[in-house]
Design an enzyme around this catalytic site. Structure first.
Site, PDB file in Angstrom:
ATOM      1  N   GLU A  19       0.659  -1.380  -1.652  1.00 35.11           N
ATOM      2  CA  GLU A  19       1.612  -2.408  -1.225  1.00 35.11           C
ATOM      3  C   GLU A  19       1.239  -2.988   0.130  1.00 35.11           C
ATOM      4  OE1 GLU A  19       5.518  -0.584  -1.504  1.00 35.11           O
ATOM      5  OE2 GLU A  19       4.758   1.335  -0.843  1.00 35.11           O
ATOM      6  N   ASP A  58       6.484  -5.417  -1.915  1.00 37.27           N
ATOM      7  CA  ASP A  58       5.962  -5.364  -0.552  1.00 37.27           C
ATOM      8  C   ASP A  58       4.596  -6.037  -0.442  1.00 37.27           C
ATOM      9  OD1 ASP A  58       7.889  -4.200   1.146  1.00 37.27           O
ATOM     10  OD2 ASP A  58       7.585  -2.272   0.157  1.00 37.27           O
ATOM     11  N   CYS A  98       4.736  -1.185 -10.233  1.00 38.05           N
ATOM     12  CA  CYS A  98       6.167  -0.870 -10.257  1.00 38.05           C
ATOM     13  C   CYS A  98       6.979  -1.871  -9.452  1.00 38.05           C
ATOM     14  CB  CYS A  98       6.420   0.553  -9.768  1.00 38.05           C
ATOM     15  SG  CYS A  98       5.872   0.822  -8.087  1.00 38.05           S
ATOM     16  N   HIS A 126      18.287  -6.220  -2.792  1.00 37.81           N
ATOM     17  CA  HIS A 126      19.049  -5.175  -3.485  1.00 37.81           C
ATOM     18  C   HIS A 126      19.941  -5.776  -4.585  1.00 37.81           C
ATOM     19  CE1 HIS A 126      21.338  -1.556  -4.144  1.00 37.81           C
ATOM     20  NE2 HIS A 126      22.396  -2.344  -4.188  1.00 37.81           N
TER      21      HIS A 126
HETATM   22  C1  PEP Z   1       7.417  -2.491  -4.048  1.00 36.45           C
HETATM   23  O1  PEP Z   1       7.260  -2.639  -2.838  1.00 36.45           O
HETATM   24  O2  PEP Z   1       6.975  -3.265  -4.907  1.00 36.45           O
HETATM   25  C2  PEP Z   1       8.179  -1.327  -4.561  1.00 36.45           C
HETATM   26  C3  PEP Z   1       8.221  -1.059  -5.838  1.00 36.45           C
HETATM   27  O3  PEP Z   1       8.863  -0.585  -3.661  1.00 36.45           O
HETATM   28  P1  PEP Z   1      10.279  -0.981  -3.026  1.00 36.45           P
HETATM   29  O4  PEP Z   1      10.794  -2.171  -3.782  1.00 36.45           O
HETATM   30  O5  PEP Z   1      11.119   0.235  -3.172  1.00 36.45           O
HETATM   31  O6  PEP Z   1       9.892  -1.285  -1.628  1.00 36.45           O
HETATM   32 MG    MG Z   2       7.736  -1.056  -1.447  1.00 43.05          MG
END
Ligand code: PEP
Ligand code: MG
Length: 575
Positions: free
Chosen positions: A433, A457, A504, A191
């Site tokens: 993911e 992930d 993403c 985070h």
């Molecule tokens: C990811 O897992 O790459 C993703 C974009 O989702 P988060 O970071 O919210 O798990």
């Molecule tokens: Mg994720």
């Protein structure tokens, strides 16, 4: 004495300022008896009043800058301090037992905290316990004349030094004063790292014991490019780093010219560079940074901040507001991705041994379809006000995807009775993911309009390495050649079915990954708003064909992530 610290480079830039430790002072106190109960009560009330006034002023200053959900925390804290029952109990102890204010107050509030903490498994009560704890610290610090670290009250430049940084800390950070962040814990996709990038604050994470090495007020340099910090640097080092910081400022100004430019490579191939957001408040920053749309709206924050399950109308308003602000650009909304590291206050979930491998995201949505249906209805209704895409998180099997789609179409048909056109422009997609979904991409592609690769992930699961654990952060390897081949397989599988392929995860905004991803044919790059202009600027200098050759060279000649990185670094200098 100069101290050098190494960590994980988490957010670009150089910051130079005095250290500001986000650690609590010692708030222990003595229990004693007072002779004058009236003046002791007055001391208590003066402390309460001062804290309430501070909370009210801070709330007022932050109105408009924070979301309503974030602002509500101030009211919660003021309500605790105004609670007549709590005040009565503390006053009784002062009057009847002649206790000093610290002891009387601590006895009462500790009892309340213990009661709340005893309700294990109830996330909402645990959060309330944290609120009470926070108030306890504020009152004791006030009574003892000590200062608590308070990011909101900053009025001069600092480097924030903390054990770890959570959403409540980052929501208080003002980038005008926070010139850098250094933490003991965390990895590149933690985070703290993601937030630092979106606030454009240089940061390094995973430094182990920086909170024990740095002292408040000591000069610190944070080098967010290389992941180094220097405590009490020599003046020559300060001027050397100041030059790097100034140069970076100039480069940033040049990137600013990219705001209205199209996302194309030098040969004219077209792409989209979109923003990742956590709430509609982030859309202004996405637009200011020239985003071609929003590629990931992490809706769980809408749920995490709320003390009740957000109603269909509450969600509809949030999604409508978001899509309207985008003025015709597309909003990709991810359905609820909770569980794992993202708990909900109003829906306690059982504690799990392996939460990342447990009951989360689409698994919860399919198990508790009412909550999922509410979100889908809200999204469908909002889709009448702009371009909305919906994607499902953590899909593992084809059956899960088909079950999620079935629920979506049922809700669409119900709404279509009164609104025949509803959902006509909605595109449906899924996150990739989970390794099994990546391997099965070809079959899954036939089912959706788009894929979005969640590398945060996907890497954690492919390498079996917890994304938040800095002891295994060396296994965060987006440039590993075997992993690159998997990404290429996903892209090719999507394209075989005319399915758009987006990314993403944090890899999409990584400068060394960019030429490789272009070479692999990725269509949409979704990232922190702060990375968009840098990426567009770089993209416009790259040639698609040369990027394809680079990718081929990487997977045929390199055996490891460092080898690929080295290859790309040299290639970038030459091209
Ligand atoms: C990811 O897992 O790459 C993703 C974009 O989702 P988060 O970071 O919210 O798990
Ligand atoms: Mg994720």
């Amino acid at each position: 004495m100069v101290t050098r610290v190494n960590g994980i480079a988490a957010s670009d830039g150089v910051g130079i300022a005095p250290a500001y430790l986000l650690t609590k002072p010692n708030l222990s106190f003595e229990k004693y008896h007072v002779s004058d109960a009236a003046s002791e009560k007055k001391r208590l009330h003066n402390a309460f009043d001062k804290i309430i006034r501070n909370l009210e002023t801070t709330k007022k200053n932050l109105t408009g800058k924070l979301s309503d959900e974030d602002l509500a925390i101030f009211d919660t804290h003021i309500a605790i301090l105004n609670d007549p029952e709590m005040i009565r109990q503390v006053e009784n102890r002062i009057t009847n037992q002649r206790l000093n204010a610290e002891s009387a107050f601590a006895e009462v509030i500790t009892k309340a905290i213990k009661t709340l903490q005893a309700m294990t498994g109830n996330e909402y009560m645990q959060e309330r316990a944290a609120d009470f704890q926070n108030i306890q610290d504020q009152v004791l610090a006030e009574l003892e004349g000590k200062e608590l670290p308070n990011l909101r009250a900053l009025d001069h430049p600092v480097i924030v030094v903390a054990h770890s940084i959570g959403p409540s800390d980052t929501s208080q950070m003002d980038a005008r004063f926070v010139k850098g962040i250094i933490t003991d814990l965390g990895g590149r996709t933690s985070h703290a790292a993601i937030m630092a990038r979106s606030l454009q604050i240089p940061a390094i994470v995973g430094c182990n014991d920086i909170t024990r090495k740095a002292v408040n007020g000591q000069n610190v340099i944070v080098d967010g490019f290389e992941g180094n910090a220097i405590i009490e640097p020599a003046s020559t080092e300060i001027s050397q780093y100041q030059k790097i910081a100034d140069k970076f400022m100039n480069v940033r100004q040049q990137w600013q010219q990219m705001v209205d430019k199209p996302s194309v490579t030098a040969d004219g191939s077209k792409y989209k560079i979109a923003a990742n957001i956590g709430s509609s408040v982030d859309i202004s920053s996405a637009m200011e940074n020239g985003a071609d749309g929003v590629g990931l709206f992490r809706t769980e924050f809408l749920y995490m901040k709320s003390d009740h399950l957000p109603t269909e109308d509450e969600q509809f308003n949030a999604y409508r507001k978001a899509v309207e602000q985008l003025k015709g650009k597309r909003l990709v909304v991810r359905t609820l991705d909770i569980g794992g590291d993202k708990p909900l206050r109003f829906m306690p979930l059982p504690k799990e041994m392996n939460p990342f491998l447990g009951y989360r995201a689409i698994r919860i949505a399919l198990d508790r379809p009412e909550m999922f249906r509410t979100q889908l209805r809200a999204l469908l209704r909002a889709s009448e006000f702009g371009k909305i895409s919906i994607m499902f998180p953590m899909i593992t099997t084809l059956e899960e995807l088909q079950a999620a789609k079935k629920i979506y179409y049922e809700e669409q048909q119900k709404l279509a009775v009164d609104h025949p056109e509803i959902g006509k422009d909605v595109r449906l997609g899924m996150m990739i993911e989970v390794p099994l979904a990546a391997l099965n991409a070809e079959r899954l592609a036939a089912e959706v309009d788009f894929f979005s690769i969640g590398t945060n992930d996907l890497i954690q699961y492919c390498f079996a390495a917890d994304r938040g654990n800095d002891s295994v952060s060396y296994l965060y390897q987006p440039l590993n050649p075997t992993f690159l081949k998997l990404v290429k397989h996903i892209i090719d599988s999507g394209h075989a079915h005319n399915t758009t392929v987006a990314m993403c995860g944090e890899m999409a905004g990584d400068r060394y990954s960019l030429p490789l991803l272009i070479g692999m044919g990725l269509d949409v790059y979704s990232m922190s708003a702060s990375s968009i202009l840098r990426t567009r600027s770089m993209m416009r200098q790259l040639d698609r064909k040369k990027c394809q050759e680079l990718y081929q060279e990487a997977i045929t000649t390199c055996d490891s992530m460092p080898a690929v990185k080295n290859l790309v670094q040299h290639w970038l200098v030459e091209n």
